[in-house]
Scaffold this active site. Sequence first.
Site, PDB file in Angstrom:
ATOM      1  N   GLY A 168     -25.927 -25.022  -1.159  1.00  0.00           N
ATOM      2  CA  GLY A 168     -25.876 -25.763  -0.208  1.00  0.00           C
ATOM      3  C   GLY A 168     -24.468 -26.475  -0.167  1.00  0.00           C
ATOM      4  O   GLY A 168     -23.535 -25.683  -0.554  1.00  0.00           O
TER       5      GLY A 168
ATOM      6  N   GLU B 294      -7.287   2.269 -13.725  1.00  0.00           N
ATOM      7  CA  GLU B 294      -7.104   0.645 -13.264  1.00  0.00           C
ATOM      8  C   GLU B 294      -7.873   0.495 -12.021  1.00  0.00           C
ATOM      9  O   GLU B 294      -8.188  -0.952 -12.103  1.00  0.00           O
ATOM     10  CB  GLU B 294      -5.489   0.886 -12.572  1.00  0.00           C
ATOM     11  CG  GLU B 294      -4.702   1.030 -13.729  1.00  0.00           C
ATOM     12  CD  GLU B 294      -3.116   1.581 -13.138  1.00  0.00           C
ATOM     13  OE1 GLU B 294      -2.899   1.393 -12.004  1.00  0.00           O
ATOM     14  OE2 GLU B 294      -2.382   2.029 -13.945  1.00  0.00           O
TER      15      GLU B 294
ATOM     16  N   SER C 258       0.871  -1.154  -0.083  1.00  0.00           N
ATOM     17  CA  SER C 258       0.054   0.064  -0.066  1.00  0.00           C
ATOM     18  C   SER C 258       0.840   1.472  -0.034  1.00  0.00           C
ATOM     19  O   SER C 258       0.440   2.273  -0.659  1.00  0.00           O
ATOM     20  CB  SER C 258      -0.839  -0.048   1.220  1.00  0.00           C
ATOM     21  OG  SER C 258      -1.593  -1.268   1.321  1.00  0.00           O
TER      22      SER C 258
ATOM     23  N   GLU D 162      -9.561  -0.373   1.907  1.00  0.00           N
ATOM     24  CA  GLU D 162      -9.117   0.656   2.969  1.00  0.00           C
ATOM     25  C   GLU D 162      -8.404   1.790   2.084  1.00  0.00           C
ATOM     26  O   GLU D 162      -8.777   2.889   2.644  1.00  0.00           O
ATOM     27  CB  GLU D 162      -8.166  -0.154   4.094  1.00  0.00           C
ATOM     28  CG  GLU D 162      -9.034  -1.306   5.031  1.00  0.00           C
ATOM     29  CD  GLU D 162      -9.021  -2.658   3.974  1.00  0.00           C
ATOM     30  OE1 GLU D 162      -8.156  -2.990   3.303  1.00  0.00           O
ATOM     31  OE2 GLU D 162     -10.157  -3.160   4.292  1.00  0.00           O
TER      32      GLU D 162
HETATM   33  C1  LIG Z   1      -3.519 -11.914  -6.935  1.00  0.00           C
HETATM   34  C2  LIG Z   1      -2.777 -10.632  -6.738  1.00  0.00           C
HETATM   35  C3  LIG Z   1      -2.121 -10.051  -7.628  1.00  0.00           C
HETATM   36  C4  LIG Z   1      -1.366  -8.930  -7.564  1.00  0.00           C
HETATM   37  N1  LIG Z   1      -0.815  -8.601  -8.667  1.00  0.00           N
HETATM   38  C5  LIG Z   1       0.060  -7.216  -8.590  1.00  0.00           C
HETATM   39  C6  LIG Z   1       0.951  -6.819  -9.727  1.00  0.00           C
HETATM   40  O1  LIG Z   1       0.835  -7.420 -10.886  1.00  0.00           O
HETATM   41  N2  LIG Z   1       2.013  -6.015  -9.488  1.00  0.00           N
HETATM   42  C7  LIG Z   1       2.085  -5.427  -8.317  1.00  0.00           C
HETATM   43  O2  LIG Z   1       2.899  -4.344  -8.102  1.00  0.00           O
HETATM   44  N3  LIG Z   1       1.259  -5.836  -7.198  1.00  0.00           N
HETATM   45  C8  LIG Z   1       0.431  -6.712  -7.139  1.00  0.00           C
HETATM   46  N4  LIG Z   1      -0.366  -7.200  -6.233  1.00  0.00           N
HETATM   47  C9  LIG Z   1      -0.059  -6.744  -4.965  1.00  0.00           C
HETATM   48  C10 LIG Z   1      -1.156  -5.870  -4.436  1.00  0.00           C
HETATM   49  O3  LIG Z   1      -1.365  -4.785  -5.206  1.00  0.00           O
HETATM   50  C11 LIG Z   1      -0.870  -5.571  -2.705  1.00  0.00           C
HETATM   51  O4  LIG Z   1      -1.127  -6.874  -2.391  1.00  0.00           O
HETATM   52  C12 LIG Z   1      -1.593  -4.405  -2.165  1.00  0.00           C
HETATM   53  O5  LIG Z   1      -1.520  -3.303  -2.746  1.00  0.00           O
HETATM   54  C13 LIG Z   1      -1.523  -4.429  -0.628  1.00  0.00           C
HETATM   55  O6  LIG Z   1      -0.201  -4.466  -0.273  1.00  0.00           O
HETATM   56  P1  LIG Z   1       0.438  -5.387   0.664  1.00  0.00           P
HETATM   57  O7  LIG Z   1      -0.040  -6.857   0.280  1.00  0.00           O
HETATM   58  O8  LIG Z   1       1.626  -5.028   0.994  1.00  0.00           O
HETATM   59  O9  LIG Z   1      -0.447  -5.047   2.143  1.00  0.00           O
HETATM   60  P2  LIG Z   1      -0.248  -3.904   3.224  1.00  0.00           P
HETATM   61  O10 LIG Z   1       0.105  -2.746   2.517  1.00  0.00           O
HETATM   62  O11 LIG Z   1       0.799  -4.437   4.219  1.00  0.00           O
HETATM   63  O12 LIG Z   1      -1.696  -3.981   3.822  1.00  0.00           O
HETATM   64  C14 LIG Z   1      -1.920  -4.805   4.687  1.00  0.00           C
HETATM   65  C15 LIG Z   1      -3.485  -4.236   5.650  1.00  0.00           C
HETATM   66  O13 LIG Z   1      -3.352  -2.961   6.085  1.00  0.00           O
HETATM   67  C16 LIG Z   1      -4.008  -2.132   5.354  1.00  0.00           C
HETATM   68  N5  LIG Z   1      -3.656  -0.875   5.212  1.00  0.00           N
HETATM   69  C17 LIG Z   1      -2.274  -0.348   4.931  1.00  0.00           C
HETATM   70  N6  LIG Z   1      -2.232   0.784   4.786  1.00  0.00           N
HETATM   71  C18 LIG Z   1      -3.109   1.437   5.339  1.00  0.00           C
HETATM   72  C19 LIG Z   1      -3.568   2.861   5.709  1.00  0.00           C
HETATM   73  N7  LIG Z   1      -3.063   3.781   5.420  1.00  0.00           N
HETATM   74  N8  LIG Z   1      -4.873   2.890   6.271  1.00  0.00           N
HETATM   75  C20 LIG Z   1      -5.690   1.972   6.456  1.00  0.00           C
HETATM   76  N9  LIG Z   1      -5.330   0.672   6.195  1.00  0.00           N
HETATM   77  C21 LIG Z   1      -4.161   0.299   5.746  1.00  0.00           C
HETATM   78  C22 LIG Z   1      -4.583  -2.507   4.095  1.00  0.00           C
HETATM   79  O14 LIG Z   1      -5.710  -2.006   3.612  1.00  0.00           O
HETATM   80  C23 LIG Z   1      -4.632  -4.166   4.675  1.00  0.00           C
HETATM   81  O15 LIG Z   1      -5.682  -4.309   4.895  1.00  0.00           O
HETATM   82  C24 LIG Z   1      -1.040  -8.357  -6.409  1.00  0.00           C
HETATM   83  C25 LIG Z   1      -1.894  -8.946  -5.232  1.00  0.00           C
HETATM   84  C26 LIG Z   1      -2.369 -10.092  -5.421  1.00  0.00           C
HETATM   85  C27 LIG Z   1      -3.159 -10.503  -4.186  1.00  0.00           C
END
Ligand SMILES: Cc1cc2nc3c(=O)[nH]c(=O)nc-3n(C[C@H](O)[C@H](O)[C@H](O)COP(=O)(O)OP(=O)(O)OC[C@H]3O[C@@H](n4cnc5c(N)ncnc54)[C@H](O)[C@@H]3O)c2cc1C
Length: 390
Positions: free
Chosen positions: A352, A255, A144, A380
């Site tokens: 079911g 996007e 994020s 979020e």
């Molecule tokens: C199937 C799949 C395909 C993907 N494809 C790509 C891709 O092609 N390229 C790419 O670059 N990425 C890709 N992603 C990554 C995806 O964009 C990230 O998983 C996503 O942006 C969340 O980042 P994170 O997993 O690090 O979660 P984190 O950022 O660690 O977040 C964890 C939790 O904390 C919450 N959180 C974080 N910051 C805040 C805030 N400021 N306020 C409130 N809540 C917050 C989040 O909402 C979440 O619930 C993919 C992910 C999946 C699952």
Amino acid sequence: MQTGAIRPIPNMLERNLFNQEHEAFRETVRKFYEKEVVPNIEKYEKQQHVDRDLWNKAGDLGLLCTTMPEQYGGSGVDRLYSMILIEEQAYAMDSSTGFSLHSDIVANYINNFGNEQQKQKWLPQMASGEVVTAIAMTEPGTGSDLQAVRTTAVLDGDEYIINGSKIFITNGYLCDMAIVVCKTGNTEKGSANLSLIIVEADRVGFSKGKPLNKIGMKGQDTCELFFADVRVPKENLLGMEGLGFMMLMKELAWERMLVAIICQAGAEAAFAHTVRYTKDRKAFGKPIGTFQNTRFKLAELRTEIDFCRTYLDRCMQLQLEERLGIDAAAAAKYKISDMFSKVVDDCLQLHGGYGYMLEYPIARAYIDNRANRIYAGTNEIMKELISRTL
Ligand SMILES: Cc1cc2nc3c(=O)[nH]c(=O)nc-3n(C[C@H](O)[C@H](O)[C@H](O)COP(=O)(O)OP(=O)(O)OC[C@H]3O[C@@H](n4cnc5c(N)ncnc54)[C@H](O)[C@@H]3O)c2cc1C
């Protein structure tokens, strides 16, 4: 395994976005999914990626990079064609193909910010399916919070040396090229430190992990990418150094719309399967669809799906007029992906025990849909964006 669309998909309120040419294109896409994708979904899920030649077949039919200018191999058409491609993928209940990320995200970066040489080099090969692409932003330590990216690109003479790793990268396993978000600066303003660099998959030091073991979307390749002293010529920089964050922001509304579109169509497909199931399945001597609970539940779902469709199509109209705000797109992404999750959960309940079995489309929709609330910015983060405009 049962897959594929139930036709007609119930578009409850009449839509007015498409003309006859759009509908003819929809027919081509529908047939492509029916013939080339649906029969192979089980295979793709086992190998955790589509066959490489599926990309070439899609390219031959003009289904890749459709909105790109004709001089770069596209068809120069409006984004309703992208909408149709995504809808037909969802109606076919396929989650294996990663075409949209390639055509509607990566191609846009190159077309919007690439120089003439980069456009000529990459876009025609992307449109034909000769080159598969990915966008690599997320890292093991940050998702994020994009400004916290740690993959570095350091200029050494005429080359950048890239070090770091990326995770969860769609199309990562099959990609021939990735646009990699790198840290090129060290200023206090984190957003000014990011740049986008094109990295070819055959560069020395660039390696890929195995496809990741996801709970759903098992046929779509998602993997880790590693960069160990990868040298690329400085001509591989997209746009200008330090403007990576700004470039990433430009198409964010679109996007998010891509996710909203797939969720909306996915909910419609899940609903269609469920209506049919409740007419066929009998309990206590009559179809379960005759019970008041089933009828009311279906009526509620239909209403929610319909409301979201209306909002989404309106957003799409604004998108075509280039007037769609980031907040409205964020609202579409968060609300419609939440709605999709609720719809598949309720639809699974109406199936079911069979709803819990993976050979039923509703079970696969249940596990596949979940990622939509996470990627393209978590829901979020969408609420953060909306709240900032208040
Ligand atoms: C199937 C799949 C395909 C993907 N494809 C790509 C891709 O092609 N390229 C790419 O670059 N990425 C890709 N992603 C990554 C995806 O964009 C990230 O998983 C996503 O942006 C969340 O980042 P994170 O997993 O690090 O979660 P984190 O950022 O660690 O977040 C964890 C939790 O904390 C919450 N959180 C974080 N910051 C805040 C805030 N400021 N306020 C409130 N809540 C917050 C989040 O909402 C979440 O619930 C993919 C992910 C999946 C699952």
